[in-house]
Write an enzyme that holds these catalytic residues in place. Structure first.
Site: not given
Length: 596
Positions: A293, A297, A441-443
């Protein structure tokens, strides 16, 4: 729309002059034999050629055509398969991969520049090598040796592609409530059943096989996130000799119709008892996923940066060509009906905002990549621990602040075009649409802010923030007498303010204010981002100031001038952010639900 050209001069400046990457690489034995300045230069040059010459020309037509879904199969826009093959043949899919399994082993600082070029040229396509690299990281760190030997060489070669399957229709941020099931089989494999949504490049025609990393739960798993496991599920099963066998029970149910990145297949993936293999330990799937991640990120931040750079290049070209009205100083082109719009202060304002944010973003993403490299390759335990702390602290800022500012930059770029910016053929509206997903996206960026404010700051009493502030203070002290002096006082004041605001939020949270973290989070992340960009500009100014009389003086003078613009026109935003943070959350939470 101006043709995209990779900003190689600025990439070299950041890598070689600001961060002296070659010296860092030489200091770490595991990198010293893999990469040096000459190798890095060759990689940058070739990547720039591919991005500008092969990929960027596809971007607009690919957006118009999109991906097509039919009976579970996805076809990609014209030209995508050819560029994918070009990258695969050149080893680009394994640029940062483990050399033990066929990767090139390049450091993230260098890979970050390659990623920016790909994303700037065509974000939809750039997601494919990005997702493959992320999947490879998780496999390399957590899978069994047998799985690594079977899958990594093919994925690094681009013969097979990777995909990450996390989200479900009812479970986005809260992955603890996923419903996808994993049932053990007698041969050590698992049967995976469930539906995943928003799976980027979950199905396509560019690679022979697609390797899905799927989050799922065993029937007897603990409730919540502690019961999640990670499984490797290939689209096509692999025979013992490494050849492809029969099709696995995984299929694409549809692809989404989206606001942006239309040339990227965003898939609904159905797993109907598909055969998969455990990656890492049972019920430790989130830990395995979070290994990649930080890289992903940072990669999303770079996505936004790349598209914002494309917007800036196009806006500058247009502003130099578009004739409208006369300069406030009088006619600059008296032989023509009007002057180019770049003479007007408001157009300059927009272009300078783009330039200041983009160049700081490039430095900041490279700075974060530097810490990723130290945490991975350093043999010094102290250095590695500090690097891990900095990676934890900076990752949400890289992801969220760069992408928030990237959208702002692209909107400015669109605005420079006036009405033409709203028309598809000029390309600016596509960049606005494409960048928008990077904040989601990706949090989501709100989740990134909560992570920064809550887990990375309040939970450790501000330890990581103090460590970061101490580094910047040491830089200021060591830079006396340099061009950074011009900015030292303002930067010192910003650091003091950041420390005070940090302590204020921590105090409120410790005093029992349940909304202290959530109410402050986004504004705090932006405050942190502005201070970090100020640090980057001070570092760049220090280097540029020593080269003002050299052969490339014009480039360095532009750096100093842009640094001044950032400090004078953008950094004052921190005053408003400070007031917003210190105001707390009472007014934010005052309305009852029925009053909305």
């Amino acid at each position: 729309m101006a043709d995209y050209q990779a900003p190689l001069r600025d990439m070299r400046f950041v890598l070689n002059e600001v961060f002296e990457a070659d010296k860092l690489w030489a200091s770490m034995p595991r990198l010293a034999e893999t990469v040096d300045g000459e190798t890095a230069e060759a990689i940058l040059e070739e990547a720039g050629k591919i991005a500008a010459g092969s990929l960027a020309p596809l971007n607009r037509e690919a957006d118009e055509a999109g991906c097509q879904w039919s009976d579970g199969e996805v076809s990609t826009p014209e030209g995508f398969k050819e560029v994918y093959q070009l990258l695969a043949e050149g080893g680009w899919m394994g640029l940062g991969g483990n050399p033990e399994y066929g990767g090139m082993g390049m450091p993230k600082m260098l890979v970050a520049q390659f990623e920016e070029m790909m994303q700037a040229a065509c974000m939809s396509f750039g997601l494919s090598p990005m997702l493959n690299a992320g999947a490879c990281v998780s496999i390399d760190y957590h899978a069994t040796e047998e799985l690594k030997q079977t899958y990594l060489p093919k994925m690094y070669a681009g013969t097979w592609a990777g995909a990450m399957d996390l989200t479900e229709p009812h479970a986005g941020t809260d992955l603890g409530i996923i419903r996808t099931k994993a049932e053990p089989n007698d041969d050590g494999s698992y049967s995976i059943t469930g539906t995943k949504i928003f799976i980027t490049w979950g199905e396509h025609d560019m690679a022979e096989n697609i390797i899905h990393l799927v989050l799922a739960k065993l029937p007897d798993a603990p409730a919540g996130p502690k019961g999640i496991s990670l499984f490797l599920v290939p689209k096509v099963l692999v025979n013992d000799d490494g050849s492809l066998g029969e099709r696995n029970a995984v299929a694409c149910g549809s692809i989404e119709k989206k606001m942006g990145i239309k040339a990227s297949a965003t898939c609904v993936m159905n797993f109907d008892g598909a055969k998969g293999w455990l990656v890492g330990e049972l019920n430790k799937g989130l830990a395995c996923m979070f290994t990649m991640m930080n890289y992903e990120r940072v990669g999303v931040g770079i996505q936004g940066l790349g598209a914002a750079e494309a917007s800036y290049q196009s806006a500058v070209a247009y502003a130099k060509e578009r004739l409208q009205s006369r300069s406030p100083e009088g006619a600059q082109n008296p032989d023509k009906a009007a002057d180019p719009i770049i003479v007007h202060p408001d157009v300059r304002r927009m272009l300078m905002i783009q330039r200041a944010f983009n160049e700081a973003g490039r430095a900041f993403s490279t700075y974060a990549a530097r810490w990723l490299d130290i945490s991975k390759y350093s043999d010094d335990d102290t250095d590695r621990t500090k690097a891990e702390n900095m990676v934890a602290l900076l990752t949400p800022v890289v992801k969220a602040f760069i992408t928030d500012k990237a959208l702002e930059c692209a909107i400015h770029g669109q605005q420079v075009f006036g009405g033409h910016g709203f028309i598809r053929e000029w390309g600016q509206e596509q960049l606005v649409r494409d960048i928008r997903i990077t904040q989601i996206y990706e949090g989501t960026n709100g989740i990134q802010a909560l992570d920064l404010m809550g887990r990375k700051t309040v939970m450790n009493g501000g330890e990581f923030v103090r460590e970061y502030i101490a580094e910047i203070e040491a830089f200021i002290a060591a830079s006396k007498g340099s061009a950074a002096d011009e900015f030292a006082m303002a930067l010192s004041d910003q650091l003091a303010n950041l420390g005070q605001v940090t302590d204020a939020v921590i105090s409120k949270a410790k005093a029992g204010d349940k909304h202290a973290v959530g109410a402050a989070a986004v504004d705090y992340l932006h405050l942190f981002g502005y201070v970090s960009y100020a640090y980057m500009w001070a570092k760049m100014a220090k280097v540029a100031g020593s080269q003002l009389e050299g052969p490339d003086a014009d480039y360095y003078q532009a750096k100093i001038k842009t640094a001044r613009f950032f400090y004078q026109r953008l950094l004052p935003q921190t005053r408003a952010l400070t007031e917003q943070i210190l105001a707390g959350g009472d007014s934010m939470m005052a309305l009852g639900e029925h009053q909305f």
